[in-house]
Design an enzyme around this catalytic site. Structure first.
Site, PDB file in Angstrom:
ATOM      1  N   LEU A  31       0.827  -1.218   0.000  1.00 58.19           N
ATOM      2  CA  LEU A  31       0.000   0.000   0.000  1.00 58.19           C
ATOM      3  C   LEU A  31       0.853   1.256   0.000  1.00 58.19           C
ATOM      4  O   LEU A  31       0.338   2.366  -0.034  1.00 58.19           O
ATOM      5  CB  LEU A  31      -0.833   0.053   1.278  1.00 58.19           C
ATOM      6  N   SER A  32       2.170   1.075   0.035  1.00 60.06           N
ATOM      7  CA  SER A  32       3.063   2.194   0.334  1.00 60.06           C
ATOM      8  C   SER A  32       2.994   3.334  -0.680  1.00 60.06           C
ATOM      9  O   SER A  32       3.111   3.115  -1.892  1.00 60.06           O
ATOM     10  CB  SER A  32       4.496   1.662   0.405  1.00 60.06           C
ATOM     11  N   ASN A  33       2.862   4.547  -0.155  1.00 62.80           N
ATOM     12  CA  ASN A  33       2.980   5.735  -0.996  1.00 62.80           C
ATOM     13  C   ASN A  33       4.443   6.037  -1.274  1.00 62.80           C
ATOM     14  O   ASN A  33       4.782   6.632  -2.291  1.00 62.80           O
ATOM     15  CB  ASN A  33       2.355   6.945  -0.304  1.00 62.80           C
TER      16      ASN A  33
END
Ligand SMILES: Cc1ncc(COP(=O)(O)O)c(C=O)c1O
Length: 343
Positions: free
Chosen positions: A78-80
């Site tokens: 999910l990392s931005n």
């Protein structure tokens, strides 16, 4: 040369192209009874990225000076941060490998979709903790180096002594903007995980005489064995890089896990109300993983009369979870007005 001059003169790239505006949230403020402004780091920037871009502007200037050909970054699916690295690598003509953990999502949604679109080489390592993920990253770095690449590895969340200087600069930018509106910065509230944002804002505040309160709302559990100590070491390390003689102690690190709820990416009290309130009162979007938890904290702290105004909600970006069907369904069913709508 003063530390502030050294900070201003740091080699850095321009990956944003503009200064993000600060906007007064009139109707939100009226509803919660505290004057709230929003620093819009959620808009503009390379690759739809939010707060990570400020860190990358400083860190990647250094990477290029070191002759890097290949960026390696790690994070959850999910990392931005990994998405921002992938986008920046594309914009700079560098190769990029991402190490991604956590088993879900298995579909190409949100940041995962964007990571792929930006052309990064994606390596999935399953459900490992942050330390194990870092070990996997080290192995990949060595493999790439053996194949002749000059690798620049970005730590989790792109948080480092150097990258936090991007946020020390950002503090001064906000202060200047608020002054132009005739306002001071009483309290900054922001979502926090790897700590670069918090460390940088704390350092920036220190360089301006500790005039504001900086409150980090923790959105991920166990990122480091000693979270506050690690944040402090980033801020102190950043200060050393610009020869700043500021005394920073643990007391300057102001972080709260009270709004983490069930954990990273999981529900927390007040989060859907915050998403709903900002959307309906301001046309402003916050996501359920990061900025929504900071917004929920503002609403709660305002109700407890614990915020020194004017408050600045530092919008760190990260809309993409809103379009992930898992989150979209949760939001839709949690908001009464929507849950009754027949689809
Ligand atoms: C949208 C968003 N907000 C806040 C954060 C937290 O920032 P930091 O990693 O600098 O603590 C992150 C990064 O994880 C993020 O992606």
């Amino acid at each position: 040369m003063t530390a502030l001059e050294m900070l201003e003169g740091l080699p850095r790239l321009d990956l944003r192209g503009f200064v993000s505006p600060v906007q007064r949230l009139e109707r939100f403020s009226e509803t919660i009874g505290v004057e709230v402004w929003c620093k819009r780091d959620d808009i503009g920037s390379v690759g739809l990225a939010g707060n990570k871009v400020r860190k990358l502007e400083v860190e990647l200037a250094h990477a290029l000076a070191c002759g890097a050909t290949h960026l390696v970054a790690e994070g959850s699916r999910l990392s931005n941060a990994t998405r921002a690295v992938a986008a920046a690598a594309a914009a700079l003509g560098l190769k990029c490998t991402l190490l991604l953990c956590h088993d879900e999502p298995h579909e190409p949604v949100g940041n995962l979709m964007l990571d792929g679109l930006f052309g990064a080489d994606l390596r999935f390592v399953g459900n490992v903790n942050w330390l194990e993920l870092a070990e996997h990253a080290e192995i990949v770095v060595r493999e790439l180096e053996r194949s002749g690449e000059r690798v620049y590895r970005l730590p989790i969340g792109c948080a480092s002594e150097r990258s936090c200087l991007g946020f020390a600069l950002a503090y001064g930018e906000l202060r200047y903007q608020m002054r132009a509106h005739g306002r001071s910065v009483g309290t900054i509230v922001h979502a926090s995980s790897s700590g670069g944002t918090h460390a940088g804002l704390v350092l920036g505040n220190a360089l301006h005489g500790f005039e504001s309160q900086i409150r980090g709302i923790v959105v991920a559990e166990d990122v480091y064995p000693d979270v506050a100590g690690t944040y402090l070491s980033f801020a102190r390390g950043g200060a050393r890089l610009i020869d700043a003689e500021v005394e920073l102690t643990r007391d300057h690190i102001n972080i709260s896990e009270a709004y983490l709820g069930e954990g990273y990416g999981l529900p927390a009290a007040g989060i859907y109300e915050a998403i709903d309130l900002l959307a309906t009162k301001e046309g402003l979007l916050v996501d359920p993983v990061y900025s929504g938890k900071a917004a929920a904290a503002i609403i709660d702290l305002a109700a407890r009369n614990e915020l020194k105004g004017p408050v600045v909600f530092w919008h760190t970006g990260g809309y993409h979870a809103l379009f992930d069907p898992r989150y979209a369904k949760r939001i839709w069913s949690a908001i009464e007005r929507l849950s009754g709508v027949e689809l």
